[in-house]
Every structure is written in structure tokens, then in C-alpha cells.
Design a protein around this motif. Structure first.
Motif, PDB file in Angstrom:
ATOM      1  N   ASN A  84       1.160  -1.379   0.105  1.00 56.32           N
ATOM      2  CA  ASN A  84       0.272  -0.047  -0.331  1.00 56.32           C
ATOM      3  C   ASN A  84       0.293   1.045   0.019  1.00 56.32           C
ATOM      4  OD1 ASN A  84      -3.347  -0.217   0.573  1.00 56.32           O
ATOM      5  ND2 ASN A  84      -1.876  -2.141   0.990  1.00 56.32           N
ATOM      6  N   LEU A  85       1.528   0.532   0.789  1.00 51.48           N
ATOM      7  CA  LEU A  85       2.863   2.335   1.036  1.00 51.48           C
ATOM      8  C   LEU A  85       3.331   2.619  -0.540  1.00 51.48           C
ATOM      9  CD1 LEU A  85       3.437   4.082   3.343  1.00 51.48           C
ATOM     10  CD2 LEU A  85       5.228   2.397   4.012  1.00 51.48           C
ATOM     11  N   ILE A  86       3.763   1.812  -0.741  1.00 48.99           N
ATOM     12  CA  ILE A  86       4.814   1.853  -1.618  1.00 48.99           C
ATOM     13  C   ILE A  86       3.866   2.664  -3.331  1.00 48.99           C
ATOM     14  CG2 ILE A  86       6.860   0.838  -2.113  1.00 48.99           C
ATOM     15  CD1 ILE A  86       5.715  -1.288  -3.049  1.00 48.99           C
ATOM     16  N   PHE A  87       2.875   1.971  -3.522  1.00 50.70           N
ATOM     17  CA  PHE A  87       2.203   2.008  -4.496  1.00 50.70           C
ATOM     18  C   PHE A  87       1.211   3.978  -4.371  1.00 50.70           C
ATOM     19  CE2 PHE A  87      -2.100   1.570  -7.489  1.00 50.70           C
ATOM     20  CZ  PHE A  87      -0.955   1.055  -8.577  1.00 50.70           C
ATOM     21  N   PHE A  88       0.557   4.086  -3.263  1.00 48.59           N
ATOM     22  CA  PHE A  88       0.668   4.757  -2.689  1.00 48.59           C
ATOM     23  C   PHE A  88       1.595   6.814  -2.229  1.00 48.59           C
ATOM     24  CE2 PHE A  88      -3.013   2.935  -1.868  1.00 48.59           C
ATOM     25  CZ  PHE A  88      -4.108   3.619  -2.194  1.00 48.59           C
ATOM     26  N   PHE A  89       2.633   6.576  -2.325  1.00 45.44           N
ATOM     27  CA  PHE A  89       4.306   7.176  -2.273  1.00 45.44           C
ATOM     28  C   PHE A  89       3.653   7.422  -4.310  1.00 45.44           C
ATOM     29  CE2 PHE A  89       5.150   7.191   1.783  1.00 45.44           C
ATOM     30  CZ  PHE A  89       5.739   8.413   2.145  1.00 45.44           C
ATOM     31  N   CYS A  90       4.040   6.110  -5.114  1.00 45.27           N
ATOM     32  CA  CYS A  90       4.051   6.646  -6.648  1.00 45.27           C
ATOM     33  C   CYS A  90       3.125   8.008  -6.959  1.00 45.27           C
ATOM     34  CB  CYS A  90       4.284   5.101  -6.272  1.00 45.27           C
ATOM     35  SG  CYS A  90       3.559   5.351  -8.803  1.00 45.27           S
ATOM     36  N   PHE A  91       2.290   7.827  -6.525  1.00 49.89           N
ATOM     37  CA  PHE A  91       1.389   8.700  -6.821  1.00 49.89           C
ATOM     38  C   PHE A  91       1.443  10.218  -5.997  1.00 49.89           C
ATOM     39  CE2 PHE A  91      -1.497   5.153  -8.263  1.00 49.89           C
ATOM     40  CZ  PHE A  91      -1.506   5.811  -9.028  1.00 49.89           C
ATOM     41  N   ALA A  92       2.055  10.087  -4.902  1.00 46.50           N
ATOM     42  CA  ALA A  92       2.216  11.460  -4.532  1.00 46.50           C
ATOM     43  C   ALA A  92       2.703  11.952  -5.068  1.00 46.50           C
ATOM     44  CB  ALA A  92       2.644  10.835  -2.535  1.00 46.50           C
ATOM     45  N   PHE A  93       4.927  10.689  -5.630  1.00 51.20           N
ATOM     46  CA  PHE A  93       5.145  11.458  -6.560  1.00 51.20           C
ATOM     47  C   PHE A  93       4.991  11.717  -7.666  1.00 51.20           C
ATOM     48  CE2 PHE A  93       8.352   9.377  -3.489  1.00 51.20           C
ATOM     49  CZ  PHE A  93       9.203  10.361  -3.151  1.00 51.20           C
ATOM     50  N   VAL A  94       4.138  11.087  -8.653  1.00 49.42           N
ATOM     51  CA  VAL A  94       3.470  11.877  -9.645  1.00 49.42           C
ATOM     52  C   VAL A  94       2.830  12.973  -9.066  1.00 49.42           C
ATOM     53  CG1 VAL A  94       1.410  11.830 -11.587  1.00 49.42           C
ATOM     54  CG2 VAL A  94       3.493   9.732 -10.646  1.00 49.42           C
ATOM     55  N   PHE A  95       2.709  13.501  -8.355  1.00 48.76           N
ATOM     56  CA  PHE A  95       1.654  14.572  -8.081  1.00 48.76           C
ATOM     57  C   PHE A  95       2.296  15.417  -7.707  1.00 48.76           C
ATOM     58  CE2 PHE A  95       0.393  17.712  -4.938  1.00 48.76           C
ATOM     59  CZ  PHE A  95      -0.797  18.583  -5.572  1.00 48.76           C
ATOM     60  N   LEU A  96       4.006  14.993  -7.394  1.00 48.16           N
ATOM     61  CA  LEU A  96       4.945  16.433  -7.669  1.00 48.16           C
ATOM     62  C   LEU A  96       5.302  16.892  -8.292  1.00 48.16           C
ATOM     63  CD1 LEU A  96       7.200  15.082  -4.282  1.00 48.16           C
ATOM     64  CD2 LEU A  96       5.813  17.544  -4.564  1.00 48.16           C
ATOM     65  N   PHE A  97       5.600  16.110  -9.470  1.00 51.00           N
ATOM     66  CA  PHE A  97       5.964  15.635 -10.323  1.00 51.00           C
ATOM     67  C   PHE A  97       4.987  16.833 -11.509  1.00 51.00           C
ATOM     68  CE2 PHE A  97       6.625  12.691 -15.028  1.00 51.00           C
ATOM     69  CZ  PHE A  97       7.569  14.102 -15.726  1.00 51.00           C
ATOM     70  N   MET A  98       3.980  16.494 -11.752  1.00 46.91           N
ATOM     71  CA  MET A  98       2.922  17.495 -12.549  1.00 46.91           C
ATOM     72  C   MET A  98       3.182  18.812 -11.924  1.00 46.91           C
ATOM     73  SD  MET A  98      -1.025  15.561 -13.532  1.00 46.91           S
ATOM     74  CE  MET A  98      -0.869  15.065 -14.579  1.00 46.91           C
ATOM     75  N   ILE A  99       2.729  18.753 -10.532  1.00 45.87           N
ATOM     76  CA  ILE A  99       2.981  20.704  -9.746  1.00 45.87           C
ATOM     77  C   ILE A  99       4.061  21.320 -10.212  1.00 45.87           C
ATOM     78  CG2 ILE A  99       2.589  21.732  -8.159  1.00 45.87           C
ATOM     79  CD1 ILE A  99       0.192  20.272  -8.929  1.00 45.87           C
ATOM     80  N   PHE A 100       5.210  20.820 -10.085  1.00 43.39           N
ATOM     81  CA  PHE A 100       6.534  21.445 -10.050  1.00 43.39           C
ATOM     82  C   PHE A 100       6.804  21.833 -11.461  1.00 43.39           C
ATOM     83  CE2 PHE A 100       7.662  20.349  -6.152  1.00 43.39           C
ATOM     84  CZ  PHE A 100       8.025  21.387  -5.916  1.00 43.39           C
ATOM     85  N   THR A 101       6.976  20.607 -13.136  1.00 41.82           N
ATOM     86  CA  THR A 101       6.124  21.399 -14.229  1.00 41.82           C
ATOM     87  C   THR A 101       5.342  22.465 -14.810  1.00 41.82           C
ATOM     88  OG1 THR A 101       6.784  18.702 -14.621  1.00 41.82           O
ATOM     89  CG2 THR A 101       6.691  19.631 -16.133  1.00 41.82           C
TER      90      THR A 101
END
Lengths: 134, 279
Positions: A84-101
Motif C-alpha cells: 500500500n505504502l509504495i503504491f500511494f507514495f508513487c502517486f505522491a511523486f506523480v503529483f509532485l512531478f505534475m505540479i512542479f512541471t
């Protein structure tokens, strides 16, 4: 996630097995949501004043569908906390990727538009290349 | 892929007999218990899926940036896509996810016939999905709705200057599929009733309209490649199921392939509204 508790309830060999009734219920909800999002899209297409709601509503429904698939079809609700943890952390990083870009891109978009405004008769090179049919 | 790695390790060590443990035929000797092997494989599969999500996220960011800066391209371009096809493919993929999850359940409970049946249904759904995609792509190619600088729409009325033979056949297929399937999803018909069967965009294309089709072909194409990879993986599982490899104490590969297949479904759940619905 209460994965250990769930394991004791429905232990079949190595992992939790989804009951058929639960699978069918999730599938029915997914189909209903698909029909709903298409209907809402058609409604918004016919009513200009709701135009701004199209993207948020469609993405919201897609996210509900995605969560249902992940939790029940992919068994994540009954899986180990680590998975659960790794999958939801993955989406947290996708979110960061999208927001910063996005922030970075929007920062420079006005410069591009200003540049284009002072360059009459020269559209962007990619647009000039193919001959447009009238 | 990690499930292959697990399987190869398993096969390589399956023949060694070990006196000190009751190993199943597919339990690798470096695992203490079947449960440990299953959990290790599943952890590896989740890491692979995380990589897949991050891999696709680059394209999703590309879409978001282009859409925010150039909304007119999307408003024009998405009219070239037929919502009916997109909705049918969404239902087909959701159904295949259901049958895949059901197949995993059958494997867990040791029901071999059910496992084989549901894997075959899942494969059939994958085939239908790719068939509908073929019809869609053919229509795009025919009308010149191609990526970036190859973007060259033939005309606003595609019936006028029709190139011969192949495109006619494609048109027949398109019309047949539409007449077969159209009745079931009345929703998609409202928006383009006036145009008959062809749903061309209204008005001249905005500058760089081809970028929409670059995004469309890249994202759906990459997704279709994943569907093909899924077909290969499910076929591998199907062969092993027929051989009777899986049971309550060894069904890892079925579960891992299932997870991969659900991820493919997950990507499509987002692609469908992003490309077909939003304007």
C-alpha cells in the motif's frame, strides 16, 4: 490498513480471495460510473454555461473508478501495508512531478505569448509546415 | 518483468530435491515457505507497477501542460474521436478486469476449469479491445488525422474526395460496427446526430492541431503495446493453467499477471475521459 485482521477472516492458502459477489458489485459500480461520465460529458457539451466543470467532474469520476479497481480488483485493501505504502507514495511523486512541471511551464508561458505577439506573419514553425486544407 | 524472473528462478530450481523441506514443485529453494515466495513475488510486482505508473506519468504531464496552455487544440481535436468506440472499449476493459480478478480467485481456490475459462474470456476481451482500436486508427489514418507535421485532414466532408478500395472497406467495417453497437450506447449519439456516421471536427483546425493527434497516438499506442504485452503474459499463464501448475499454495504468477492487467485497465480509465470526453 487492517490487512492482518482481514487475513484471518478469509484466508485461502496464501492470500485473501475476493468473494464473487464483491467482484460483481465493483464491476457494476464501474459500469454505472462509465455511463454516468459519458452522460455528464454530453450534458456539458449541450450546455455551454457548465463548460468549466467538464474536466474536474470527469477526472473525479475517473479517480473513483481507479480507486475501486486498485482496492478490490488488485486486492490492495487486503494486501500488505508495505505494498500500500509504495503504491500511494508513487502517486505522491506523480503529483509532485505534475505540479512542479506545470508551475514552471506557466511561469514562461507569458514570455512565449509576448514573443509571439511581436512577431507578426511568423506563426510557430510547426504550424507553417503542412498545407492546410481550407 | 519481475514475474518472469520469479518464474525462471522457480523453474531452475524446481528439479533439485531437498530432503530437509517439503517444497512444492514450483517453490524456489531459497524461500522458506510458499507464503514467503508469494509475498516476495508480489512485492516485486508492485515495484514494477510503480515503475509503470511513473513511466506513464511523463505522458500525463505532457498532456496536462499542453492542455492548459493550448486548450483550443483539444477542443477541436477531440471531436475527431468517436465517444462510442471509447465507451465500448472502456466497458470491454472493465469486464476483462472482472474476469481476470475472477480468474485469480479460481486459482486461489484451486478451480482449474474456472481459471482456464476466465483467462480465455480475458484474452477475448483484449482481442475485442485491439479490434476496436484498429477500426479507430484506420478512420484516423483515412481522414489524415495524424501526428504533428503529418497532420493533413482530407476535407471537412470525408465522403467527397474518397480514396478507393481499402478506405471503402474500412468505412464498411466502421459503419457495420457502428450499426451493431450504436444502439446500446445512446448517450454517444446526441452530440453528432447531424453528421450521420462521420464525426468530423467543426471548423478549420487551429495552429498545431496535429499535436492533439501526437498525444492521442502516443498515449493510446503505448497503452495498446501494454495490452499486447498483457495478451502475451495471459497466454503464458493460460498454458501453465492447462498444465495444472496452479493451486491454493502456488498461484503467484496468476496474481502478478492479474495486477499488471488491472494496471493496464487503470491507465485506460484515465485515457478515456482525457481524450474522448473532455472539451
Amino acid at each position: 490498513m487492517s490487512s492482518t485482521a482481514a487475513h484471518h477472516d478469509e484466508e485461502h492458502g496464501l492470500a485473501h480471495a475476493m468473494p464473487v459477489r464483491a467482484l460483481l458489485t465493483v464491476f457494476t459500480i464501474l459500469v454505472v460510473l462509465t455511463v454516468l461520465t459519458v452522460s455528464i460529458s454530453n450534458f456539458i457539451r449541450a450546455h455551454e454555461q457548465f463548460h468549466a466543470w467538464g474536466v474536474p467532474i470527469a477526472m473525479f469520476i475517473a479517480t473513483i473508478k481507479a480507486i475501486l479497481v486498485v482496492l478490490y480488483f488488485m486486492h490492495l485493501r487486503y494486501d500488505k501495508s508495505l505494498n500500500n505504502l509504495i503504491f500511494f507514495f508513487c502517486f505522491a511523486f506523480v503529483f509532485l512531478f505534475m505540479i512542479f512541471t506545470l508551475v514552471d511551464s506557466l511561469q514562461y508561458q507569458t514570455d512565449i505569448e509576448n514573443y509571439a505577439a511581436v512577431q507578426p506573419e511568423t506563426p510557430a514553425p510547426a504550424a507553417a509546415a503542412p498545407a492546410k486544407a481550407p | 518483468m519481475s514475474d518472469h524472473a520469479v518464474a525462471e528462478t522457480t523453474d531452475a530450481h524446481a528439479s533439485h530435491g531437498h530432503g530437509h523441506h517439503e517444497h512444492g514443485p514450483f517453490q524456489a529453494h531459497h524461500f522458506e515457505t510458499p507464503k514467503q515466495q508469494f509475498d516476495a513475488g508480489k512485492f516485486g510486482m508492485w515495484l514494477f507497477l510503480v515503475q509503470e505508473v511513473l513511466f506513464f506519468s511523463g505522458l500525463f504531464v505532457f498532456y496536462a501542460i499542453y492542455r492548459i496552455n493550448h486548450p483550443e487544440i483539444f477542443e477541436w481535436g477531440h471531436q475527431a474521436l468517436d465517444t462510442t468506440y471509447g465507451a465500448i472499449n472502456t466497458i470491454v476493459l472493465l469486464f476483462s478486469s472482472l474476469t481476470m480478478a475472477w480468474a485469480v480467485r479460481c486459482a486461489q481456490l484451486g478451480k482449474k476449469n474456472g481459471l482456464v475459462f476466465f483467462l480465455v474470456v480475458t484474452l477475448a476481451c483484449a482481442g475485442i479491445f485491439l479490434g476496436v482500436k484498429y477500426v479507430e486508427y484506420s478512420a484516423k489514418f483515412e481522414h489524415g488525422y495524424l501526428w504533428a507535421r503529418y497532420f493533413n485532414p482530407t476535407s471537412d466532408n470525408p465522403h467527397v474526395a474518397e480514396p478507393p478500395s481499402i478506405s471503402k472497406e474500412v468505412d464498411k467495417v466502421v459503419e457495420k460496427v457502428e450499426s451493431d453497437l450504436g444502439d446500446h450506447s445512446a448517450a454517444a449519439h446526441d452530440a453528432h446526430s447531424a453528421e450521420g456516421h462521420h464525426h468530423g471536427p467543426v471548423g478549420p483546425p487551429p495552429p498545431n492541431a496535429g499535436v492533439f493527434f501526437s498525444i492521442y497516438f502516443t498515449m493510446t499506442g503505448l497503452h495498446a503495446i501494454h495490452v499486447i504485452a498483457g495478451i502475451v503474459a495471459i497466454t503464458w499463464i493460460l498454458v501453465r493453467s492447462v498444465k495444472g501448475h496452479f493451486g491454493p499454495m502456488y498461484f503467484g504468477p496468476v496474481d502478478y499477471v492479474g495486477l499488471y492487467w488491472h494496471l493496464v485497465d487503470l491507465v485506460w480509465i484515465y485515457l478515456f475521459p482525457m481524450l474522448y470526453l473532455i472539451e
